[in-house]
Scaffold this motif. Sequence first.
Motif, PDB file in Angstrom:
ATOM      1  N   ILE A 169      -8.504 -15.819  -7.702  1.00  0.00           N
ATOM      2  CA  ILE A 169      -8.390 -14.361  -7.555  1.00  0.00           C
ATOM      3  C   ILE A 169      -8.402 -14.048  -6.065  1.00  0.00           C
ATOM      4  O   ILE A 169      -9.435 -14.145  -5.401  1.00  0.00           O
ATOM      5  CB  ILE A 169      -9.531 -13.624  -8.275  1.00  0.00           C
ATOM      6  CG1 ILE A 169      -9.522 -13.966  -9.777  1.00  0.00           C
ATOM      7  CG2 ILE A 169      -9.420 -12.117  -8.054  1.00  0.00           C
ATOM      8  CD1 ILE A 169     -10.657 -13.327 -10.565  1.00  0.00           C
ATOM      9  N   ASN A 170      -7.267 -13.690  -5.539  1.00  0.00           N
ATOM     10  CA  ASN A 170      -7.145 -13.433  -4.104  1.00  0.00           C
ATOM     11  C   ASN A 170      -7.250 -11.966  -3.734  1.00  0.00           C
ATOM     12  O   ASN A 170      -7.299 -11.636  -2.544  1.00  0.00           O
ATOM     13  CB  ASN A 170      -5.806 -13.973  -3.600  1.00  0.00           C
ATOM     14  CG  ASN A 170      -5.721 -15.474  -3.693  1.00  0.00           C
ATOM     15  OD1 ASN A 170      -6.653 -16.181  -3.314  1.00  0.00           O
ATOM     16  ND2 ASN A 170      -4.612 -15.978  -4.219  1.00  0.00           N
ATOM     17  N   CYS A 171      -7.282 -11.090  -4.733  1.00  0.00           N
ATOM     18  CA  CYS A 171      -7.323  -9.662  -4.443  1.00  0.00           C
ATOM     19  C   CYS A 171      -7.634  -8.892  -5.724  1.00  0.00           C
ATOM     20  O   CYS A 171      -7.467  -9.411  -6.829  1.00  0.00           O
ATOM     21  CB  CYS A 171      -5.982  -9.185  -3.866  1.00  0.00           C
ATOM     22  SG  CYS A 171      -4.596  -9.486  -4.976  1.00  0.00           S
ATOM     23  N   VAL A 172      -8.079  -7.672  -5.553  1.00  0.00           N
ATOM     24  CA  VAL A 172      -8.228  -6.742  -6.677  1.00  0.00           C
ATOM     25  C   VAL A 172      -7.450  -5.460  -6.394  1.00  0.00           C
ATOM     26  O   VAL A 172      -7.559  -4.488  -7.137  1.00  0.00           O
ATOM     27  CB  VAL A 172      -9.715  -6.422  -6.949  1.00  0.00           C
ATOM     28  CG1 VAL A 172     -10.428  -7.644  -7.511  1.00  0.00           C
ATOM     29  CG2 VAL A 172     -10.419  -5.910  -5.688  1.00  0.00           C
ATOM     30  N   ASP A 173      -6.669  -5.451  -5.339  1.00  0.00           N
ATOM     31  CA  ASP A 173      -5.847  -4.322  -4.936  1.00  0.00           C
ATOM     32  C   ASP A 173      -4.377  -4.740  -5.015  1.00  0.00           C
ATOM     33  O   ASP A 173      -3.963  -5.672  -4.319  1.00  0.00           O
ATOM     34  CB  ASP A 173      -6.213  -3.910  -3.506  1.00  0.00           C
ATOM     35  CG  ASP A 173      -5.410  -2.717  -2.998  1.00  0.00           C
ATOM     36  OD1 ASP A 173      -4.364  -2.395  -3.594  1.00  0.00           O
ATOM     37  OD2 ASP A 173      -5.826  -2.121  -1.980  1.00  0.00           O
ATOM     38  N   PRO A 174      -3.563  -4.099  -5.850  1.00  0.00           N
ATOM     39  CA  PRO A 174      -2.155  -4.484  -5.979  1.00  0.00           C
ATOM     40  C   PRO A 174      -1.373  -4.430  -4.668  1.00  0.00           C
ATOM     41  O   PRO A 174      -0.423  -5.197  -4.491  1.00  0.00           O
ATOM     42  CB  PRO A 174      -1.606  -3.477  -6.995  1.00  0.00           C
ATOM     43  CG  PRO A 174      -2.797  -3.021  -7.771  1.00  0.00           C
ATOM     44  CD  PRO A 174      -3.929  -3.024  -6.791  1.00  0.00           C
ATOM     45  N   ASP A 175      -1.747  -3.519  -3.773  1.00  0.00           N
ATOM     46  CA  ASP A 175      -1.047  -3.459  -2.488  1.00  0.00           C
ATOM     47  C   ASP A 175      -1.275  -4.730  -1.669  1.00  0.00           C
ATOM     48  O   ASP A 175      -0.363  -5.202  -0.980  1.00  0.00           O
ATOM     49  CB  ASP A 175      -1.508  -2.231  -1.693  1.00  0.00           C
ATOM     50  CG  ASP A 175      -1.019  -0.937  -2.317  1.00  0.00           C
ATOM     51  OD1 ASP A 175       0.104  -0.933  -2.861  1.00  0.00           O
ATOM     52  OD2 ASP A 175      -1.760   0.054  -2.277  1.00  0.00           O
ATOM     53  N   VAL A 176      -2.499  -5.269  -1.750  1.00  0.00           N
ATOM     54  CA  VAL A 176      -2.769  -6.549  -1.088  1.00  0.00           C
ATOM     55  C   VAL A 176      -2.051  -7.659  -1.833  1.00  0.00           C
ATOM     56  O   VAL A 176      -1.442  -8.553  -1.237  1.00  0.00           O
ATOM     57  CB  VAL A 176      -4.293  -6.821  -1.037  1.00  0.00           C
ATOM     58  CG1 VAL A 176      -4.556  -8.210  -0.447  1.00  0.00           C
ATOM     59  CG2 VAL A 176      -5.005  -5.760  -0.228  1.00  0.00           C
ATOM     60  N   GLY A 177      -2.092  -7.604  -3.162  1.00  0.00           N
ATOM     61  CA  GLY A 177      -1.460  -8.631  -3.971  1.00  0.00           C
ATOM     62  C   GLY A 177       0.033  -8.748  -3.734  1.00  0.00           C
ATOM     63  O   GLY A 177       0.597  -9.852  -3.782  1.00  0.00           O
ATOM     64  N   ALA A 178       0.693  -7.629  -3.456  1.00  0.00           N
ATOM     65  CA  ALA A 178       2.137  -7.653  -3.218  1.00  0.00           C
ATOM     66  C   ALA A 178       2.498  -8.465  -1.974  1.00  0.00           C
ATOM     67  O   ALA A 178       3.623  -8.955  -1.840  1.00  0.00           O
ATOM     68  CB  ALA A 178       2.662  -6.228  -3.089  1.00  0.00           C
ATOM     69  N   LYS A 179       1.539  -8.624  -1.058  1.00  0.00           N
ATOM     70  CA  LYS A 179       1.776  -9.413   0.150  1.00  0.00           C
ATOM     71  C   LYS A 179       1.551 -10.904  -0.086  1.00  0.00           C
ATOM     72  O   LYS A 179       1.902 -11.728   0.749  1.00  0.00           O
ATOM     73  CB  LYS A 179       0.841  -8.936   1.272  1.00  0.00           C
ATOM     74  CG  LYS A 179       1.010  -7.472   1.647  1.00  0.00           C
ATOM     75  CD  LYS A 179      -0.034  -7.057   2.680  1.00  0.00           C
ATOM     76  CE  LYS A 179       0.053  -5.572   3.004  1.00  0.00           C
ATOM     77  NZ  LYS A 179      -0.999  -5.150   3.959  1.00  0.00           N
ATOM     78  N   ILE A 180       0.950 -11.235  -1.233  1.00  0.00           N
ATOM     79  CA  ILE A 180       0.616 -12.627  -1.538  1.00  0.00           C
ATOM     80  C   ILE A 180       1.536 -13.200  -2.611  1.00  0.00           C
ATOM     81  O   ILE A 180       1.965 -14.353  -2.532  1.00  0.00           O
ATOM     82  CB  ILE A 180      -0.858 -12.736  -1.997  1.00  0.00           C
ATOM     83  CG1 ILE A 180      -1.798 -12.190  -0.916  1.00  0.00           C
ATOM     84  CG2 ILE A 180      -1.211 -14.179  -2.350  1.00  0.00           C
ATOM     85  CD1 ILE A 180      -3.247 -12.078  -1.355  1.00  0.00           C
ATOM     86  N   TYR A 181       1.852 -12.375  -3.611  1.00  0.00           N
ATOM     87  CA  TYR A 181       2.641 -12.827  -4.762  1.00  0.00           C
ATOM     88  C   TYR A 181       3.989 -12.101  -4.786  1.00  0.00           C
ATOM     89  O   TYR A 181       4.046 -10.909  -5.092  1.00  0.00           O
ATOM     90  CB  TYR A 181       1.906 -12.524  -6.068  1.00  0.00           C
ATOM     91  CG  TYR A 181       0.470 -12.974  -6.105  1.00  0.00           C
ATOM     92  CD1 TYR A 181       0.152 -14.326  -6.235  1.00  0.00           C
ATOM     93  CD2 TYR A 181      -0.577 -12.057  -5.999  1.00  0.00           C
ATOM     94  CE1 TYR A 181      -1.168 -14.740  -6.274  1.00  0.00           C
ATOM     95  CE2 TYR A 181      -1.893 -12.466  -6.041  1.00  0.00           C
ATOM     96  CZ  TYR A 181      -2.189 -13.797  -6.178  1.00  0.00           C
ATOM     97  OH  TYR A 181      -3.492 -14.214  -6.215  1.00  0.00           O
ATOM     98  N   PRO A 182       5.085 -12.770  -4.470  1.00  0.00           N
ATOM     99  CA  PRO A 182       6.390 -12.098  -4.520  1.00  0.00           C
ATOM    100  C   PRO A 182       6.815 -11.739  -5.939  1.00  0.00           C
ATOM    101  O   PRO A 182       7.507 -10.744  -6.138  1.00  0.00           O
ATOM    102  CB  PRO A 182       7.339 -13.118  -3.889  1.00  0.00           C
ATOM    103  CG  PRO A 182       6.632 -14.428  -3.990  1.00  0.00           C
ATOM    104  CD  PRO A 182       5.171 -14.130  -3.921  1.00  0.00           C
ATOM    105  N   TRP A 183       6.376 -12.546  -6.942  1.00  0.00           N
ATOM    106  CA  TRP A 183       6.726 -12.220  -8.321  1.00  0.00           C
ATOM    107  C   TRP A 183       5.812 -12.940  -9.307  1.00  0.00           C
ATOM    108  O   TRP A 183       5.151 -13.922  -8.969  1.00  0.00           O
ATOM    109  CB  TRP A 183       8.183 -12.564  -8.641  1.00  0.00           C
ATOM    110  CG  TRP A 183       8.621 -13.979  -8.360  1.00  0.00           C
ATOM    111  CD1 TRP A 183       9.299 -14.420  -7.264  1.00  0.00           C
ATOM    112  CD2 TRP A 183       8.406 -15.144  -9.184  1.00  0.00           C
ATOM    113  NE1 TRP A 183       9.535 -15.773  -7.353  1.00  0.00           N
ATOM    114  CE2 TRP A 183       9.011 -16.250  -8.526  1.00  0.00           C
ATOM    115  CE3 TRP A 183       7.795 -15.375 -10.423  1.00  0.00           C
ATOM    116  CZ2 TRP A 183       8.983 -17.545  -9.051  1.00  0.00           C
ATOM    117  CZ3 TRP A 183       7.776 -16.650 -10.952  1.00  0.00           C
ATOM    118  CH2 TRP A 183       8.371 -17.720 -10.273  1.00  0.00           C
TER     119      TRP A 183
END
Length: 498
Positions: A169-183
């Motif tokens: 679990i690298n984040c709980v904020d989708p805005d942060v997650g969008a920088k880590i997971y392209p899809w």
Amino acid sequence: MELTVIGQNTESGCSSSGCGGSSDQLSHLPNNIRNKVKDHPCYSEDAHHHFARMHVAVAPACNIQCHYCNRKYDCSNESRPGVVSELLTPDQAVKKVMAVAANIPQMTVLGIAGPGDPLANPERTFDTFRQLTEKAPDIKLCVSTNGLSLPEQVDELCKHNIDHVTITINCVDPDVGAKIYPWIFWNNRRIHGRKGAKILIEHQQKGLEMLTDRGILVKVNSVMIPGVNDKHLEEVSKIVKEKGAFLHNVMPLIAEEEHGTFYGVMGQRGPTHDELQELQDKCAGDMNMMRHCRQCRADAVGMLGEDRGDEFTMEKVEEMDIDYGAAMEKRAEYQKAALATLEAQRNNTNETFISLSSIKTPNKETRPVLMAVTTSGGGVINQHFGHAREFLIYEASMTDVRFIGHRKVDIYCSGGDTCGDAETTLQKIIRTLDGCETVLCSKIGYEPWEQLEEAGIEPNGEHAMESIEEAVAAVYAEMVEKGLPEKDAAKSEIQASA
């Protein structure tokens, strides 16, 4: 004044530094949980000195894309998650596990961690678990997952001998997650950006709660990515603790360009040792921290910090003639003795005090000191400086001794007349030990001794075969008695230029 070997608050079981040691992690837990982790090298810091793990690579597919990941096959030269030399069928994996169990009695844990995501390959993963539950019930079974498919697989996980699950679990904020997971790949379609990250986060959190509700211990892995999620991981730690996670492992990003990851190609840097420790310490206020993770390959075999995978290729396994009955007896005897040794060390660690009453500390400056230790296992200082592939880093202070982490290095001495010739390697080791003031090892040659001293690091070979924590505490006591020198910034400059 007294110096405890592992600082403990007797009411909470946590050290003042935030549950830094594994004795702290275990002492405040109910007996049923202690029994689940006491010989688990990934869940117990103490146990990793005595017990081994192995991973089997049966899960090739993945349902998300991470900017820090590049799955590689038939690769024996890299030591990081997602890398394997052989992809196995479930039947091959079970045969390999039995062979390893017969030859490495320390092996107590079997994990499936890739090279893709185990729960994106449910048939292969659960077929492996199903066979091992029947054939090797003494081996703890673990799975490591990104969590996207976790909620729908929790019931199946509970059918097997699985007490431990790791969720990244690298984040709980989708805005942060969008920088880590392209899809992510969900419901037969690829979902990009923030929308995909939001679905992943929701499934991770739901799966975490479902597991803890069923009494399964959950460790959360988080990759620290400077400038992306480093400021966010404190919040992650708080939330996963609230949802029942047992342990949090904040790992450094591996982003060398040669690994071929997106972050590596784009020049995203990993954290420094100081940055990682600072974040781990901040998270430790809310969560037990795992600091001994080695970010293992998906086919790792052996003790943490070593990889004996080359000894157990399928070609070699097929040629082995094993008396499983005799091997299992030897295995049971070893593990019983190892548990007794480990429990004795824990008791000694919690009860041992080094008296500093003769030191007039009001007239002396005291401060924490970082020390590097070489060990080949057993919780003791038993390795030559020149043979070390990693250094364990401990911080000693007037209140406790706590494990900080490990730092990997290239081996300096390969034996014979070549020792001392590897000048460049030694300079790299000295840079890796930046911030450390002492190195404790069983032996050390003249050449590295001299260069370490020139870099402001004191070599110490006087505590061979002693308990690591007790030796670190004893050396710190000597340093305090002599008078701790001011921490000279020039030392770091010397090490950096070495």
